[in-house]
Design a protein around this motif. Structure first.
Motif, mmCIF file in Angstrom:
data_model
loop_
_atom_site.group_PDB
_atom_site.id
_atom_site.type_symbol
_atom_site.label_atom_id
_atom_site.label_comp_id
_atom_site.label_asym_id
_atom_site.label_seq_id
_atom_site.Cartn_x
_atom_site.Cartn_y
_atom_site.Cartn_z
ATOM 1 N N GLU A 137 0.839 -1.204 0.000
ATOM 2 C CA GLU A 137 0.000 0.000 0.000
ATOM 3 C C GLU A 137 0.873 1.252 0.000
ATOM 4 O O GLU A 137 0.651 2.185 -0.789
ATOM 5 N N THR A 163 -3.409 -7.446 2.797
ATOM 6 C CA THR A 163 -4.618 -6.768 3.255
ATOM 7 C C THR A 163 -4.380 -5.264 3.313
ATOM 8 O O THR A 163 -3.494 -4.798 4.038
ATOM 9 N N PHE A 164 -5.178 -4.515 2.564
ATOM 10 C CA PHE A 164 -5.078 -3.058 2.551
ATOM 11 C C PHE A 164 -5.768 -2.465 3.775
ATOM 12 O O PHE A 164 -6.543 -3.145 4.457
ATOM 13 N N SER A 165 -5.504 -1.188 4.022
ATOM 14 C CA SER A 165 -6.047 -0.534 5.213
ATOM 15 C C SER A 165 -7.576 -0.481 5.208
ATOM 16 O O SER A 165 -8.200 -0.370 6.266
ATOM 17 N N ASP A 166 -8.195 -0.569 4.021
ATOM 18 C CA ASP A 166 -9.659 -0.575 3.965
ATOM 19 C C ASP A 166 -10.248 -1.974 4.078
ATOM 20 O O ASP A 166 -11.466 -2.165 3.949
ATOM 21 N N GLY A 167 -9.371 -2.976 4.289
ATOM 22 C CA GLY A 167 -9.836 -4.347 4.484
ATOM 23 C C GLY A 167 -9.841 -5.207 3.239
ATOM 24 O O GLY A 167 -10.015 -6.428 3.330
ATOM 25 N N THR A 168 -9.662 -4.607 2.063
ATOM 26 C CA THR A 168 -9.626 -5.409 0.839
ATOM 27 C C THR A 168 -8.338 -6.232 0.784
ATOM 28 O O THR A 168 -7.309 -5.836 1.327
ATOM 29 N N TYR A 279 -0.726 -6.841 7.764
ATOM 30 C CA TYR A 279 -1.175 -6.772 6.368
ATOM 31 C C TYR A 279 -0.760 -7.991 5.545
ATOM 32 O O TYR A 279 -1.175 -8.135 4.391
#
Length: 371
Positions: A137, A163-168, A279
Motif C-alpha cells: 500500500e 490486506t489493505f487498510s480498507d480491508g480489501t 497486512y
C-alpha cells in the motif's frame, strides 16, 4: 531443506498420469496444459493475464523489457534478496539502486525507497522475501506520486494475501504494474524443473509480454519486437496444474510448522522468530531466524553434524557483489542489510515436516544456542 520426494509420493498417481499424457500427446511445447495452467493460475491470483515462461529470472527480464526501460534508467530494489532480482536490471543496461529493508519483515523499506528516487528513477522492484509481503500500500502510493512502474518479485510468496487498510485483500504479485514468479521446485508452488510466470491486469502489457517471451512475434515468422525464447514446457505445466489445486494446503502445512517453531523459540532472548505484519499472510517459503550473541556459522555447522540442513540467505547482499562493481557502489551504506546478513539463518521449511522432525530441529537449535 525441502522434502520434495515425500510430497511427490502423495500425488504420484496423478503426476505420473499427467506426465504420460503429455508424452503420448508429444505436444512438448505450448501443449494444452500450458494454457490450462495460465487460466487456472490467473483465477487463483485474481488477475486478467498470466504469461507462463521458462523461469522466474526470465519473468523479471520480460517485465522490464515490456516497460521499455532504457539504458541508464534507475530501478530501485532491495539489496537483501536473491541476485536474480537485480541481475536482470544490469543485464538490460539499467542502473540498480539498492535500498534498505525493514529489519522485521526483510522487505523493502518504503521510506528508504522514497529517499532514493531521482529524476532517472523509472521502476521499483519490491521483493516479497521469504513469503512475507512487502508494504505494497505504501509502495503503490509512492509509485503513484512519482509516476513509477512497480514490478513485484513474487517468487517466494505465491499464495500470500496482502490486506489493505480498507480491508480489501489481493494476492501479492497482483498489486503492481506487473507481477513475476518462479516455479523452481523448492517454491511453495514448484514444478519439477524450471518454470516461471508473469501476470498483469493491463491488456496491452500482456500482449507485449507474450510477444517478447516468444521471439517478439504475435504471428509466426513476423517479429515486431526484440524478444527472447522463454516458454514453459508442457510437462511442467501439467505438473503445476495438479499442484496448484493443493497450494493452499501446502501453505497451511508450512504455517503450522512455523507456528511450532515460533512457540519453541518464543522465550529465548537470543532468537527472534519471523515477524508477521498485520497486512501480510505469511506463506513461509523460508523460516528465517535472527540471532543475537550466537555464532551463526557455528550453528549452521552444528546442525549439519546432526543431519539437519540449514541455509544462510543471503550472506553477500547485492550492493557488495562483484558483478555490480562497475556501478561505483562504494558509498552505498545499508546498515540494516549488513546487520541481517550476519545474523539470519533459515531452518528446514516444507509441507512434510512432522512433529518428531520439528521437535528434533528445535531441540538441536536450542542445544547450541543455550550452551
Amino acid at each position: 531443506m525441502v522434502d520434495l520426494k515425500t510430497q511427490y509420493h502423495k500425488i504420484k498417481d496423478e503426476i505420473d498420469k499427467a506426465v504420460i499424457d503429455v508424452l503420448e500427446s508429444s505436444a512438448f511445447i505450448n501443449g494444452k496444459p500450458v494454457q490450462q495452467f495460465a487460466d487456472a493460475f490467473a483465477a487463483y491470483m485474481g488477475v486478467k493475464h498470466v504469461i507462463p515462461c521458462a523461469n522466474g529470472t526470465d519473468a523479471l527480464q520480460i517485465a522490464m523489457m515490456a516497460l521499455d526501460l532504457q539504458p541508464g534508467d534507475e530501478v530501485i530494489t532491495p539489496s537483501f534478496t536473491y541476485i536474480a532480482t537485480t541481475e536482470v536490471v544490469a543485464l538490460l543496461k539499467l542502473k540498480p539502486v539498492f535500498v534498505e529493508v525493514d529489519a522485521k519483515t526483510f522487505c523493502i523499506d518504503p521510506e528508504a525507497l522514497r529517499k532514493a528516487i531521482t529524476p532517472k528513477t523509472k521502476a521499483i522492484v519490491p521483493v516479497h522475501l521469504y513469503g512475507h509481503a512487502a508494504d505494497m500500500e505504501s509502495i503503490m502510493q509512492i509509485a503513484k506520486e512519482y509516476n513509477l512502474y512497480v514490478i513485484e518479485d513474487n517468487a517466494q510468496a505465491t499464495g500470500c494475501d496482502y490486506t489493505f487498510s480498507d480491508g480489501t485483500k489481493k494476492k501479492t504479485g497482483s498489486v503492481g504494474t506487473i507481477g513475476s514468479t518462479s516455479f523452481f521446485p523448492s517454491k511453495n508452488l514448484g514444478c519439477y524443473g524450471d518454470g516461471g510466470a508473469i501476470f498483469t491486469n493491463d491488456d496491452v502489457l500482456a500482449a507485449k509480454m507474450r510477444m517478447i517471451a516468444n521471439h517478439g512475434q504475435s504471428k509466426r515468422y513476423y517479429h515486431d519486437l526484440v524478444g527472447c525464447n522463454s516458454r514453459m514446457d508442457t510437462l511442467q505445466a501439467a505438473i503445476l496444474n495438479i499442484k496448484l489445486r493443493d497450494v493452499d494446503n501446502y501453505i497451511t502445512a508450512r504455517r503450522k510448522a512455523a507456528d511450532y517453531f515460533d512457540a519453541a523459540f518464543a522465550n529465548n532472548p537470543k532468537i527472534t522468530v519471523p515477524y508477521r505484519a498485520s497486512y501480510s499472510y505469511h506463506v513461509f517459503h523460508q523460516y528465517t531466524l535472527q540471532l543475537e550473541g550466537v555464532d551463526r556459522n557455528g550453528l549452521n555447522e552444528y546442525l549439519a553434524t546432526k543431519q539437519i540442513p540449514s541455509m544462510i540467505y543471503y550472506p553477500v547482499p547485492g550492493h557488495k557483489q562483484k558483478m555490480f562493481s562497475s556501478f561505483n557502489l562504494a558509498d552505498c551504506n545499508l546498515p540494516v542489510t549488513d546487520w541481517l546478513t550476519e545474523r539470519v539463518i533459515s531452518l528446514p521449511m516444507h509441507t512434510e515436516l512432522d512433529e518428531e522432525q520439528l521437535s528434533y530441529i528445535t531441540n538441536s537449535v536450542l542445544e547450541f544456542v543455550n550452551k
